[in-house]
Design a protein around this motif. Structure first.
Motif, PDB file in Angstrom:
ATOM      1  N   ASP A   1       0.845  -1.188   0.000  1.00 58.77           N
ATOM      2  CA  ASP A   1       0.000   0.000   0.000  1.00 58.77           C
ATOM      3  C   ASP A   1       0.889   1.250   0.000  1.00 58.77           C
ATOM      4  O   ASP A   1       1.905   1.295   0.707  1.00 58.77           O
ATOM      5  CB  ASP A   1      -0.892  -0.008   1.249  1.00 58.77           C
ATOM      6  N   PRO A   2       0.535   2.273  -0.802  1.00 56.19           N
ATOM      7  CA  PRO A   2       1.377   3.479  -0.883  1.00 56.19           C
ATOM      8  C   PRO A   2       1.633   4.158   0.456  1.00 56.19           C
ATOM      9  O   PRO A   2       2.605   4.907   0.604  1.00 56.19           O
ATOM     10  CB  PRO A   2       0.568   4.397  -1.813  1.00 56.19           C
ATOM     11  N   SER A   3       0.772   3.914   1.429  1.00 56.41           N
ATOM     12  CA  SER A   3       0.967   4.548   2.738  1.00 56.41           C
ATOM     13  C   SER A   3       2.093   3.904   3.541  1.00 56.41           C
ATOM     14  O   SER A   3       2.533   4.460   4.545  1.00 56.41           O
ATOM     15  CB  SER A   3      -0.329   4.469   3.550  1.00 56.41           C
ATOM     16  N   ILE A   4       2.568   2.748   3.096  1.00 52.48           N
ATOM     17  CA  ILE A   4       3.605   2.026   3.837  1.00 52.48           C
ATOM     18  C   ILE A   4       4.973   2.616   3.527  1.00 52.48           C
ATOM     19  O   ILE A   4       5.362   2.768   2.367  1.00 52.48           O
ATOM     20  CB  ILE A   4       3.596   0.531   3.493  1.00 52.48           C
ATOM     21  N   ASP A   5       5.717   2.962   4.562  1.00 51.56           N
ATOM     22  CA  ASP A   5       7.109   3.395   4.424  1.00 51.56           C
ATOM     23  C   ASP A   5       7.972   2.134   4.403  1.00 51.56           C
ATOM     24  O   ASP A   5       8.148   1.469   5.433  1.00 51.56           O
ATOM     25  CB  ASP A   5       7.492   4.305   5.597  1.00 51.56           C
ATOM     26  N   MET A   6       8.506   1.793   3.220  1.00 49.57           N
ATOM     27  CA  MET A   6       9.207   0.516   3.061  1.00 49.57           C
ATOM     28  C   MET A   6      10.476   0.429   3.922  1.00 49.57           C
ATOM     29  O   MET A   6      10.778  -0.619   4.484  1.00 49.57           O
ATOM     30  CB  MET A   6       9.550   0.296   1.595  1.00 49.57           C
ATOM     31  N   GLU A   7      11.211   1.528   4.006  1.00 50.44           N
ATOM     32  CA  GLU A   7      12.433   1.511   4.826  1.00 50.44           C
ATOM     33  C   GLU A   7      12.088   1.282   6.292  1.00 50.44           C
ATOM     34  O   GLU A   7      12.731   0.471   6.980  1.00 50.44           O
ATOM     35  CB  GLU A   7      13.186   2.822   4.656  1.00 50.44           C
ATOM     36  N   LEU A   8      11.096   2.014   6.768  1.00 49.60           N
ATOM     37  CA  LEU A   8      10.697   1.873   8.172  1.00 49.60           C
ATOM     38  C   LEU A   8      10.159   0.475   8.434  1.00 49.60           C
ATOM     39  O   LEU A   8      10.452  -0.143   9.472  1.00 49.60           O
ATOM     40  CB  LEU A   8       9.651   2.931   8.518  1.00 49.60           C
ATOM     41  N   MET A   9       9.396  -0.065   7.488  1.00 47.59           N
ATOM     42  CA  MET A   9       8.860  -1.408   7.637  1.00 47.59           C
ATOM     43  C   MET A   9       9.982  -2.435   7.786  1.00 47.59           C
ATOM     44  O   MET A   9       9.956  -3.300   8.674  1.00 47.59           O
ATOM     45  CB  MET A   9       8.005  -1.776   6.428  1.00 47.59           C
ATOM     46  N   ALA A  10      10.994  -2.339   6.898  1.00 50.13           N
ATOM     47  CA  ALA A  10      12.103  -3.296   6.951  1.00 50.13           C
ATOM     48  C   ALA A  10      12.881  -3.166   8.253  1.00 50.13           C
ATOM     49  O   ALA A  10      13.317  -4.170   8.828  1.00 50.13           O
ATOM     50  CB  ALA A  10      13.024  -3.084   5.749  1.00 50.13           C
ATOM     51  N   GLN A  11      13.049  -1.942   8.733  1.00 49.87           N
ATOM     52  CA  GLN A  11      13.762  -1.734  10.002  1.00 49.87           C
ATOM     53  C   GLN A  11      12.998  -2.350  11.167  1.00 49.87           C
ATOM     54  O   GLN A  11      13.578  -3.020  12.028  1.00 49.87           O
ATOM     55  CB  GLN A  11      13.969  -0.235  10.241  1.00 49.87           C
ATOM     56  N   ARG A  12      11.693  -2.132  11.188  1.00 47.20           N
ATOM     57  CA  ARG A  12      10.882  -2.674  12.280  1.00 47.20           C
ATOM     58  C   ARG A  12      10.807  -4.191  12.215  1.00 47.20           C
ATOM     59  O   ARG A  12      10.818  -4.872  13.247  1.00 47.20           O
ATOM     60  CB  ARG A  12       9.479  -2.071  12.239  1.00 47.20           C
ATOM     61  N   ALA A  13      10.745  -4.717  11.006  1.00 48.30           N
ATOM     62  CA  ALA A  13      10.746  -6.180  10.863  1.00 48.30           C
ATOM     63  C   ALA A  13      12.050  -6.763  11.389  1.00 48.30           C
ATOM     64  O   ALA A  13      12.058  -7.796  12.075  1.00 48.30           O
ATOM     65  CB  ALA A  13      10.539  -6.548   9.398  1.00 48.30           C
ATOM     66  N   ASP A  14      13.151  -6.096  11.094  1.00 53.91           N
ATOM     67  CA  ASP A  14      14.451  -6.569  11.569  1.00 53.91           C
ATOM     68  C   ASP A  14      14.505  -6.570  13.091  1.00 53.91           C
ATOM     69  O   ASP A  14      15.051  -7.487  13.714  1.00 53.91           O
ATOM     70  CB  ASP A  14      15.555  -5.676  10.989  1.00 53.91           C
TER      71      ASP A  14
END
Length: 502
Positions: free
Chosen positions: A440-453
Motif C-alpha cells: 500500500d502506498p501509505s507504507i514506508d518501506m524503509e521503516l517497515m524493513a527496520q521494524r521487521a528486523d
C-alpha cells in the motif's frame, strides 16, 4: 639503544617459528625508519637476554635478516643494519592538532597514498543468507542440498584417475565431464542444441554476465533492459562502458512495441542497439513470464536490427506449471542469443557453478578473457557436480526441491492472501523462489524493513528495485528458503509490523 623489549613482541604459541617472527619485526623497524642504515644491533647474547630468547634463535634471526638483505655482518664488530638500505624518516609518535593538543597518531590503513576512481554505481548491498526468520530475495533452502551425494562425488575425485591430471591445471572452459553432462541436461530439459564446446563453466551466472559484457560491448554501445532490472546485470553493462536504455515491463514481460520504437529511433541517430538483456522465464524482480508472442517478436527484432539477446535464466529449474516455457536460446536460428544460467540456486549459493551457452567462437573468446581473470574454476566442485548429473542424483534433487518449493509457494501465497490482502498486492508466480509484492502506498518501506528486523525478520525494503524517479513500493519476498512453519511466523511478524503506523 632502542627499547627492543617493548618494540618486539614474540608469540610462542604461533605456528611461525620464533626466529622468523624476530627477523620480520626487525625488518619492520628498518622499514619504519626506527632502525637506520649502518646502525649496530645488540649482540646475540645481549638481545637474547632482553627478549628472553635462546642465543641461537637470535643468531638464526640475524642470519635470516642478512639473507633478506636488511642486515650485514662486519667481521669482529657485530651485526648492523645494511648500509645500502635507504634512510627512512620515522613518523612521529604524536601529532599536534589544530587546537594545539597532542593527539595519538596511527598510520591509516583505510585510504591509500594515491588517487583512484571510486565508481558509484557499483555500490550495492551484499545479500547474504540471514539467520532466523527471513523473506529473502529468493534463495534456495540449503538444508535441501544433496550434501551426502556431493560428499561421495568429492571422495571419488580423490580416488579415481591420475592425480597429476586432477590437481594440475585444467581447461579454462571448465571440467570436461561437467560440460558433457550439462550439455546433455540442457538439451533434454531446455530444448537447446549444444555440444560441450558451446559451454563455458563460470563461478556463478554473474561471472558469465561480466565476461559476456566485456567481450561483446564497447564504450558507447547501447543496451536495453526493462525499467526494473537486476542490478547485477545493469552494473556489468555500465562497467563495460555501455549506455543503458529501458523499456516498460508489464504483466506479460518486456514491451516489444516500445522496444521496436527504440530500435528505430536509435538506428535513425546512428547509435543502433547492441544488446537487449532479458529474463524471459521469470523477470527480475517482478517474476512475470515473457509471453510467447513477445518471445517470437524479440527474436525477429534481434535478426532485423542485429542486436545480441543476453538471456539470463537464473531459476529455470523451478517452474510449477506442467511444463516451463523453453528459453529463447532454444528457438534461436541465427546465433543471436547468449544464454546464461546457474546451478547455484538449484543446489546452494556456496557452490559457485554458472555457465554461458553461445556459439563456439564466442565461447573461445570468453575463455581467453576468463583466463586472465581466473585461470580456471574449481575442478573438484565441477567434477562433483558433473558426477551428480551423470548418476541422476542432481535431477532427483531438482524434483524433490521442486515439490518442496511448490508447496511452500502455495502456502505462502495463501498466508499473504488471508492475512495481508488489504496491504499487499501480488500475483502468484508460475515459478521461481520469490513473490513480487506491491505494498500500500501509505507504507514506508524503509521503516517497515527496520521494524521487521527489530522483530527478528529479515527482508528487503525494495528501494533498489525502484527505477529512477519512480517509487514502486514493492519488494521480493522469498519463500523457498523457509519451511512452512517459518513462513507462518514470518507473515505473523510482517502483519504485526504493518499494523504499526509511523
Amino acid at each position: 639503544m632502542l627499547p627492543f623489549k617493548s618494540l618486539i613482541l614474540i608469540d610462542k604459541s604461533s605456528t611461525t617459528p620464533v626466529f622468523l617472527q624476530l627477523s620480520d619485526q626487525l625488518g619492520q623497524l628498518i622499514r619504519k625508519g626506527m632502525l637506520t642504515p649502518g646502525q649496530r644491533l645488540p649482540g646475540s647474547r645481549q638481545l637474547g637476554e632482553l627478549l628472553t630468547l635462546n642465543r641461537q634463535t637470535i643468531v638464526a634471526a640475524y642470519d635470516e635478516g642478512m639473507a633478506q638483505g636488511w642486515l650485514e655482518s662486519r667481521s669482529g664488530s657485530g651485526t648492523y643494519v645494511a648500509a645500502h638500505v635507504p634512510e627512512v624518516k620515522p613518523q612521529p609518535l604524536v601529532l599536534e592538532g589544530r587546537d594545539g593538543i597532542s593527539q595519538g597518531y596511527a598510520i591509516s590503513n583505510k585510504q591509500p597514498g594515491y588517487a583512484f576512481e571510486s565508481i558509484n554505481f557499483l555500490n550495492r548491498p551484499v545479500l547474504t543468507n540471514q539467520a532466523g526468520l527471513r523473506l529473502d530475495d529468493g534463495f534456495p533452502d540449503i538444508r535441501l542440498a544433496p550434501m551426502d551425494e556431493l560428499s561421495r562425488a568429492y571422495r571419488s575425485y580423490f580416488r579415481w584417475g591420475n592425480p597429476q591430471k586432477h590437481f594440475g591445471y585444467g581447461d579454462t572452459k571448465g571440467n570436461r565431464l561437467l560440460r558433457e553432462q550439462l550439455s546433455i541436461h540442457l538439451n533434454e530439459t531446455r530444448g537447446l542444441r549444444t555440444t560441450p564446446d558451446n559451454l563455458l563453466i563460470t563461478r556463478g551466472s554473474i561471472m558469465g554476465l561480466h565476461l559476456t559484457c566485456q567481450v561483446l560491448l564497447r564504450l558507447g554501445d547501447v543496451v536495453v533492459t526493462g525499467e526494473t532490472n537486476w542490478a547485477g546485470a545493469t552494473m556489468n553493462i555500465q562497467k563495460a562502458g555501455a549506455l543503458v536504455l529501458t523499456v516498460p515491463i508489464d504483466q506479460h514481460g518486456m514491451d516489444m512495441d516500445a522496444l521496436e520504437i527504440l530500435c528505430q529511433k536509435q538506428r535513425s541517430v546512428a547509435r543502433p542497439i547492441r544488446m537487449v538483456f532479458v529474463n524471459p522465464h521469470h523477470h527480475y524482480p517482478t517474476t512475470v513470464t515473457l509471453r510467447a508472442d513477445r518471445r517470437v517478436r524479440l527474436l525477429q527484432l534481434s535478426e532485423q536490427y542485429g542486436f545480441v539477446v543476453l538471456e539470463d535464466d537464473y531459476d529455470y529449474d523451478f517452474h510449477y506449471l506442467s511444463r516451463p516455457i523453453l528459453p529463447l536460446a532454444s528457438a534461436d536460428q541465427h546465433g543471436m542469443v547468449v544464454y546464461v544460467g546457474s546451478l547455484t540456486k538449484s543446489v546452494a549459493p556456496a557452490f559457485r557453478i554458472g555457465y554461458v551457452v553461445a556459439p563456439t567462437a564466442v565461447i573461445d573468446e570468453l575463455a581467453r578473457l576468463r583466463r586472465i581473470i581466473d585461470r580456471q574454476g574449481d575442478p573438484m566442485l565441477e567434477f562433483a557436480i558433473g558426477q551428480l548429473l551423470k548418476t541422476g542424483d542432481l535431477k532427483r534433487h531438482f524434483r524433490k526441491a521442486l515439490r518442496t518449493y511448490h508447496a511452500r509457494r502455495d502456502h505462502f501465497c495463501e498466508l499473504v492472501s488471508t492475512e495481508l490482502s488489504d496491504i499487499i498486492q501480488f500475483n502468484k508466480p508460475d515459478g521461481g523462489m520469490a513473490v513480487w509484492a506491491l505494498f500500500d502506498p501509505s507504507i514506508d518501506m524503509e521503516l517497515m524493513a527496520q521494524r521487521a528486523d527489530q522483530e527478528g525478520l529479515s527482508l528487503s525494503n525494495g528501494i533498489a528495485h525502484n527505477p529512477p524517479g519512480q517509487r514502486l513500493n514493492g519488494t521480493r519476498l522469498g519463500f523457498a528458503s523457509s519451511t512452512e512453519d517459518e513462513l507462518e511466523q514470518s507473515v505473523a511478524v510482517l502483519k504485526k509490523v504493518l499494523k504499526i503506523r509511523s
